[in-house]
Design a protein around this motif. Structure first.
Motif, short mmCIF file in Angstrom:
data_model
loop_
_atom_site.label_atom_id
_atom_site.label_comp_id
_atom_site.label_asym_id
_atom_site.label_seq_id
_atom_site.Cartn_x
_atom_site.Cartn_y
_atom_site.Cartn_z
N THR A 145 162.18 -124.16 31.72
CA THR A 145 161.08 -123.30 32.17
C THR A 145 159.74 -123.77 31.62
N ILE A 146 158.74 -123.79 32.50
CA ILE A 146 157.37 -124.13 32.10
C ILE A 146 156.50 -122.90 32.31
N THR A 147 155.72 -122.56 31.32
CA THR A 147 154.82 -121.41 31.38
C THR A 147 153.38 -121.88 31.43
N PHE A 148 152.61 -121.31 32.36
CA PHE A 148 151.18 -121.57 32.44
C PHE A 148 150.45 -120.27 32.11
N ILE A 149 149.60 -120.33 31.10
CA ILE A 149 148.79 -119.18 30.67
C ILE A 149 147.32 -119.54 30.79
N SER A 150 146.58 -118.77 31.57
CA SER A 150 145.14 -118.97 31.66
C SER A 150 144.43 -117.77 31.06
N GLY A 151 143.25 -118.00 30.53
CA GLY A 151 142.53 -116.88 29.93
C GLY A 151 141.09 -117.20 29.67
N GLU A 152 140.33 -116.14 29.49
CA GLU A 152 138.91 -116.28 29.17
C GLU A 152 138.76 -116.38 27.66
N LEU A 153 137.89 -117.28 27.23
CA LEU A 153 137.67 -117.48 25.79
C LEU A 153 136.63 -116.48 25.31
N ARG A 154 137.11 -115.26 25.07
CA ARG A 154 136.17 -114.21 24.66
C ARG A 154 136.42 -113.73 23.24
N ASN A 155 137.64 -113.89 22.74
CA ASN A 155 137.97 -113.38 21.40
C ASN A 155 138.81 -114.43 20.68
N ASP A 156 138.19 -115.15 19.77
CA ASP A 156 138.89 -116.24 19.08
C ASP A 156 139.99 -115.73 18.16
N VAL A 157 139.84 -114.55 17.60
CA VAL A 157 140.84 -114.00 16.67
C VAL A 157 142.13 -113.71 17.40
N VAL A 158 142.05 -113.04 18.55
CA VAL A 158 143.24 -112.70 19.32
C VAL A 158 143.93 -113.96 19.84
N LEU A 159 143.15 -114.89 20.36
CA LEU A 159 143.74 -116.12 20.89
C LEU A 159 144.41 -116.93 19.79
N GLU A 160 143.78 -117.02 18.61
CA GLU A 160 144.38 -117.76 17.51
C GLU A 160 145.70 -117.12 17.09
N TYR A 161 145.75 -115.80 17.07
CA TYR A 161 147.00 -115.12 16.71
C TYR A 161 148.09 -115.41 17.74
N PHE A 162 147.72 -115.40 19.02
CA PHE A 162 148.69 -115.72 20.07
C PHE A 162 149.23 -117.14 19.90
#
Length: 305
Positions: free
Chosen positions: A252-269
């Motif tokens: 399985t390959i997962t593609f996740i797209s997102g807006e770079l609005r919150n660096d803290v949340v993205l880093e945790y993910f």
């Protein structure tokens, strides 16, 4: 502050500008590149500053992510997303979004009034959903992806554009979201997939992240998992990762797209995802040439063996 700004500028120039070119000399145009018939991006073999992400038979230019904090520094230093306008491809005050995709004139219904409800964001389209859908279309057109007959599950579908495009490209798609989002999602699937006679199919299912999954989601496991703007709240990250883990097999390959609005949340993910997944950032020059923004990112994930 001056030292910090200088460091960011140095990192941006070091990573973003190939072969010593200054930022004003570098273009994101992909016109000099072409996808090859074997699913590889041709013409980038001699570019030392790009890695080739090899996942599940795909070969896509990008960079392998090994450290979450380092990736956050690169994304914010290179793209400077906070300086890029929001909602370039969408309009939240409109009742619909019109978009040409896969040879069809799509009309995605929206519910602008839902934005007045705290925590409800799935009633309107966001740039990340448009960009992900057009990325899939572009990759299929260029023979990098083959979605025909592939099982695909979209998480947090919202209005469902990316899932609808995947179905039009031939995938067997299950679009999922919370119970109160399904009515609008079902309307968009009916109008933009079933009535236009796409090559694939689309079904709508209720799914709450972190809870047990229905058998039709797991048997067989999906070939692809999609998500746009699903990384928005630190409290939801654990349940999101748990759900993606449950859906993913070794293929399985997962593609996740997102807006770079919150660096803290993205880093945790990214930190949480790196425990179970191999992660890569997909280079923007291979996105659809008309749908690129330094405010956005697309990540590719595959489960560690």
């Amino acid at each position: 502050m001056k030292v910090y700004t200088y460091c960011l500028t140095f990192i941006r120039d070091l990573y973003f500008c190939p072969k010593g070119l200054c930022p004003t000399d570098f273009s994101l145009s992909g016109s000099d590149r072409a996808f090859g018939p074997t699913g590889a991006w041709q013409g980038m073999e001699d570019d030392d500053e790009y890695e080739i992400l090899k996942v599940g038979g795909l070969q896509i230019p990008g960079r392998l992510i090994s450290d979450a904090s380092e990736e956050i520094m690169l994304l914010w230093a290179i793209g400077q997303p906070c300086t890029v306008p929001q909602n370039r491809f969408v309009k939240h005050t409109s009742n619909h979004l019109k978009l040409d995709a896969c040879g069809h004139n799509l009309c995605i219904l929206q519910s602008p009034s839902s934005m007045n409800q705290t925590g409800v964001t799935g009633g309107v389209m966001w740039d990340s959903g448009v960009v992900l859908g057009k990325f899939l279309e572009h990759a299929v057109d260029c023979n990098v992806l083959n979605l025909k007959g592939k099982k695909c599950v979209e998480l947090g579908s919202g209005c469902g554009l990316a899932g609808c495009i995947a179905a039009l490209l031939g995938a067997q798609v299950i679009l999922t979201d919370l119970p109160d989002r399904l009515r609008l999602l079902e309307k968009n699937v009916e109008e933009n997939v079933r009535k236009v006679g796409g090559r694939g199919t689309a079904q709508v299912r209720e799914l709450t992240w972190g809870e047990d999954l229905d058998s039709d989601l797991l048997d067989p496991l999906p070939d692809y998992v999609l998500g746009s703007d699903v990384v928005y709240n630190e409290d939801a990250v654990h349940d999101l990762i748990t759900t993606i883990e449950s859906l993913c097999g070794s293929h399985t390959i997962t593609f996740i797209s997102g807006e770079l609005r919150n660096d803290v949340v993205l880093e945790y993910f990214l930190e949480c995802a790196l425990k179970s997944f191999i992660l890569g950032y997909i280079e923007q020059r291979i996105w659809h040439p008309e749908y690129r923004s330094q405010r956005l990112a697309i990540f590719m994930m595959t489960k560690k063996l």
